[in-house]
Design an enzyme around this catalytic site. Structure first.
Site, PDB file in Angstrom:
ATOM      1  N   GLY A  17      75.695   9.063  41.010  1.00 47.03           N
ATOM      2  CA  GLY A  17      75.123  10.181  40.261  1.00 47.03           C
ATOM      3  C   GLY A  17      73.601  10.114  40.220  1.00 47.03           C
ATOM      4  N   PRO A  21      64.911  11.460  45.651  1.00 48.35           N
ATOM      5  CG  PRO A  21      62.846  11.366  44.580  1.00 48.35           C
ATOM      6  CD  PRO A  21      64.084  10.566  44.808  1.00 48.35           C
ATOM      7  N   GLY A  24      60.272  10.213  50.441  1.00 47.37           N
ATOM      8  CA  GLY A  24      59.714   9.044  49.771  1.00 47.37           C
ATOM      9  C   GLY A  24      58.478   8.618  50.537  1.00 47.37           C
ATOM     10  N   GLY A  26      56.699   5.634  52.558  1.00 48.03           N
ATOM     11  CA  GLY A  26      56.839   4.323  53.177  1.00 48.03           C
ATOM     12  C   GLY A  26      55.704   3.435  52.705  1.00 48.03           C
ATOM     13  CG  ASP A  54      61.340   2.193  52.583  1.00 45.91           C
ATOM     14  OD1 ASP A  54      62.545   2.035  52.325  1.00 45.91           O
ATOM     15  OD2 ASP A  54      60.767   1.644  53.547  1.00 45.91           O
ATOM     16  CE1 TYR A  59      58.252  -3.104  56.271  1.00 47.81           C
ATOM     17  CE2 TYR A  59      58.209  -1.671  54.380  1.00 47.81           C
ATOM     18  CZ  TYR A  59      58.738  -2.014  55.599  1.00 47.81           C
ATOM     19  OH  TYR A  59      59.745  -1.249  56.140  1.00 47.81           O
ATOM     20  CE  LYS A  88      63.270  -0.936  54.145  1.00 48.17           C
ATOM     21  NZ  LYS A  88      61.819  -0.836  53.896  1.00 48.17           N
ATOM     22  CG  HIS A 121      64.010  -5.067  56.674  1.00 54.15           C
ATOM     23  ND1 HIS A 121      62.804  -5.309  56.056  1.00 54.15           N
ATOM     24  CD2 HIS A 121      63.758  -4.077  57.556  1.00 54.15           C
ATOM     25  CE1 HIS A 121      61.879  -4.497  56.545  1.00 54.15           C
ATOM     26  NE2 HIS A 121      62.437  -3.747  57.463  1.00 54.15           N
TER      27      HIS A 121
HETATM   28  N1  LIG Z   1      63.894  -0.304  57.856  1.00 57.58           N
HETATM   29  C1  LIG Z   1      63.067  -0.591  58.844  1.00 57.58           C
HETATM   30  O1  LIG Z   1      63.357  -1.466  59.696  1.00 57.58           O
HETATM   31  C2  LIG Z   1      61.764   0.147  58.970  1.00 57.58           C
HETATM   32  C3  LIG Z   1      61.057   0.079  60.182  1.00 57.58           C
HETATM   33  C4  LIG Z   1      59.852   0.782  60.268  1.00 57.58           C
HETATM   34  C5  LIG Z   1      59.374   1.529  59.181  1.00 57.58           C
HETATM   35  N2  LIG Z   1      60.092   1.549  58.006  1.00 57.58           N
HETATM   36  C6  LIG Z   1      59.607   2.335  56.832  1.00 57.58           C
HETATM   37  O2  LIG Z   1      59.307   3.661  57.260  1.00 57.58           O
HETATM   38  C7  LIG Z   1      57.997   4.009  56.830  1.00 57.58           C
HETATM   39  C8  LIG Z   1      57.380   5.019  57.783  1.00 57.58           C
HETATM   40  O3  LIG Z   1      57.241   4.482  59.088  1.00 57.58           O
HETATM   41  P1  LIG Z   1      55.814   4.274  59.749  1.00 57.58           P
HETATM   42  O4  LIG Z   1      54.826   4.141  58.667  1.00 57.58           O
HETATM   43  O5  LIG Z   1      55.922   3.209  60.765  1.00 57.58           O
HETATM   44  O6  LIG Z   1      55.641   5.609  60.602  1.00 57.58           O
HETATM   45  P2  LIG Z   1      55.492   7.173  60.300  1.00 57.58           P
HETATM   46  O7  LIG Z   1      55.601   7.478  58.861  1.00 57.58           O
HETATM   47  O8  LIG Z   1      56.379   7.842  61.277  1.00 57.58           O
HETATM   48  O9  LIG Z   1      54.011   7.411  60.799  1.00 57.58           O
HETATM   49  C9  LIG Z   1      52.926   6.980  60.045  1.00 57.58           C
HETATM   50  C10 LIG Z   1      51.678   7.478  60.743  1.00 57.58           C
HETATM   51  O10 LIG Z   1      51.664   8.908  60.757  1.00 57.58           O
HETATM   52  C11 LIG Z   1      50.382   9.383  60.352  1.00 57.58           C
HETATM   53  N3  LIG Z   1      50.604  10.539  59.475  1.00 57.58           N
HETATM   54  C12 LIG Z   1      51.334  10.571  58.327  1.00 57.58           C
HETATM   55  N4  LIG Z   1      51.328  11.801  57.801  1.00 57.58           N
HETATM   56  C13 LIG Z   1      50.549  12.561  58.591  1.00 57.58           C
HETATM   57  C14 LIG Z   1      50.146  13.913  58.551  1.00 57.58           C
HETATM   58  N5  LIG Z   1      50.557  14.745  57.585  1.00 57.58           N
HETATM   59  N6  LIG Z   1      49.335  14.368  59.548  1.00 57.58           N
HETATM   60  C15 LIG Z   1      48.932  13.545  60.527  1.00 57.58           C
HETATM   61  N7  LIG Z   1      49.280  12.259  60.630  1.00 57.58           N
HETATM   62  C16 LIG Z   1      50.088  11.754  59.656  1.00 57.58           C
HETATM   63  C17 LIG Z   1      49.745   8.267  59.588  1.00 57.58           C
HETATM   64  O11 LIG Z   1      48.368   8.246  59.844  1.00 57.58           O
HETATM   65  P3  LIG Z   1      47.291   8.448  58.641  1.00 57.58           P
HETATM   66  O12 LIG Z   1      47.386   7.215  57.800  1.00 57.58           O
HETATM   67  O13 LIG Z   1      46.022   8.583  59.401  1.00 57.58           O
HETATM   68  O14 LIG Z   1      47.713   9.701  57.921  1.00 57.58           O
HETATM   69  C18 LIG Z   1      50.397   7.008  60.144  1.00 57.58           C
HETATM   70  O15 LIG Z   1      49.634   6.507  61.195  1.00 57.58           O
HETATM   71  C19 LIG Z   1      57.263   2.663  56.779  1.00 57.58           C
HETATM   72  O16 LIG Z   1      56.066   2.754  56.042  1.00 57.58           O
HETATM   73  C20 LIG Z   1      58.333   1.778  56.190  1.00 57.58           C
HETATM   74  O17 LIG Z   1      58.370   1.949  54.770  1.00 57.58           O
HETATM   75  C21 LIG Z   1      61.282   0.891  57.890  1.00 57.58           C
END
Ligand SMILES: NC(=O)c1ccc[n+]([C@@H]2O[C@H](COP(=O)([O-])OP(=O)(O)OC[C@H]3O[C@@H](n4cnc5c(N)ncnc54)[C@H](OP(=O)(O)O)[C@@H]3O)[C@@H](O)[C@H]2O)c1
Length: 336
Positions: A17, A21, A24, A26, A54, A59, A88, A121
């Site tokens: 329940g 959102p 979220g 990252g 997240d 990290y 995680k 993770h």
């Molecule tokens: N479970 C897992 O194994 C796992 C693995 C990888 C990631 N994650 C989680 O997923 C989250 C997101 O992944 P990620 O950070 O690798 O990649 P992402 O969110 O796909 O990409 C982040 C990048 O996109 C750019 N960006 C974000 N919003 C933007 C916008 N509106 N316009 C232009 N550019 C934009 C950011 O640059 P700027 O800073 O310049 O805006 C940053 O370089 C992570 O932070 C983490 O919490 C989990």
């Protein structure tokens, strides 16, 4: 008043329940963002209207982010109950009793009494040096087996019993692995976190989770343009550079990154984008409250799937393994 009224952001209702959102923030700042820079985004995201975060032990920034949460509660910006906070357990904490220790450390760092979601993770025990900045090959690394995973999952279930987390989830799973472990779960995963972006849509796994009533959290929703060099391959395709994405973005007057987020939410998943820039992270949340993509645009993006996994898990591979998707039996024989 928040920049985006959190009440206008759609949410998913989990089987308890509880409300999660659909967008979220990252908190993996890749290798170029130090913990303070990531925490500054979290600090800005709360008044901007973000209510879901997240986090992860690996990290390396949970202590500074925890201080941001503590300050936000003390200042009356938001209450604990209004936030949905995930973390995680890292690969080096799958041993007997280690999951509890890992969760306790995360709670201490985040300065919280409980988590809303705690994920496994990666579905195998391994060692990865702090900071994620070295090759993690290690003679003690071991592949996924059902028995090993369930040992970890039993500890995860205990955390729910103990009230340390409201929900538990899995990450980086595949259908064969889920088929093997789901029937054995006493407490089923409330969400699965997986890589999802236009060039990597995982349609079968997506539908599998939907059919099982498991929520889908999309990591790297923008295609993680700043991910570490170790995760980059020459053949990778950048979602935000595709002409189709640029054309749809131009029609909406936004950056292609924003189209990735809209598509992810309209498809039924919960993206967790990260940004260091206020303008970007505000837009990443605001965009799901206005100007939806048309059915035709959704179809065009669906056609962009190229099965281009970016986070290949190759840095986690143990000696002799070819693919982290493999299921192994206890004698090290690939059974899939
Ligand atoms: N479970 C897992 O194994 C796992 C693995 C990888 C990631 N994650 C989680 O997923 C989250 C997101 O992944 P990620 O950070 O690798 O990649 P992402 O969110 O796909 O990409 C982040 C990048 O996109 C750019 N960006 C974000 N919003 C933007 C916008 N509106 N316009 C232009 N550019 C934009 C950011 O640059 P700027 O800073 O310049 O805006 C940053 O370089 C992570 O932070 C983490 O919490 C989990």
């Amino acid at each position: 008043m928040a920049t985006v009224d959190p009440k206008t952001v759609p949410y998913k209702t989990l089987y308890t329940g509880a409300k999660m959102p659909v967008v979220g923030m990252g908190t993996f700042g890749s290798d170029h963002a130090d913990p303070e820079a990531v925490a500054a985004s979290v600090r800005g995201a709360i008044p901007a209207g973000y209510r879901s975060f997240d986090c992860a032990a690996c990290y390396g920034n949970e202590d500074v982010i925890g201080q941001i949460f503590a300050d936000a509660f003390a200042e009356g910006l938001v209450t604990r109950e209004e936030l949905f906070i995930a973390s995680k357990v890292w690969n080096d904490m799958h041993g007997d009793g280690d999951v509890l220790l890992a969760c306790a450390k995360t709670l201490k760092d985040l300065k919280l009494d409980y988590l809303d979601m705690y994920y496994v993770h990666w579905p195998f025990p391994n060692y990865h040096a702090p900071g994620c900045d070295v090759d993690s090959r290690n003679p003690d690394a071991v592949p996924f087996t059902v028995e090993r995973f369930m040992k970890t999952w039993r500890q995860m279930e205990r955390l729910v019993d103990m009230g340390l987390t409201k929900h538990i989830g899995m990450s980086n799973m595949t259908i064969p692995k889920l088929e093997a472990v789901l029937p054995l779960c006493r407490i089923k995963p409330a969400a699965i976190e997986m890589e999802l972006h236009p060039c990597f849509q995982q349609p079968e796994l997506f539908k599998y989770c939907q059919d099982k009533g498991i929520e889908i959290v999309a990591f790297c929703p923008i295609g993680s343009p700043e991910r570490p060099e170790r995760d980059k391959m020459p053949e990778d395709i950048a979602d935000i550079e595709l002409p189709e994405m640029k054309a749809i973005a131009a029609a909406h007057g936004v950056h292609p990154a924003v189209i990735c987020i809209k598509w992810s939410v309209q498809r039924g998943s919960c993206p967790i984008p990260f940004s260091l820039k206020e303008k970007n992270y505000v837009m990443n949340l605001k965009c799901v409250t206005e100007d939806p993509l048309t059915e035709e645009e959704m179809k065009i993006i669906e056609g962009l799937d190229r099965n281009n996994r970016l986070i290949k898990g190759h840095v986690f591979l143990w000696e002799g393994a070819k693919d982290w998707h493999d299921l192994w039996d206890e004698d090290g024989v690939i059974v899939k």
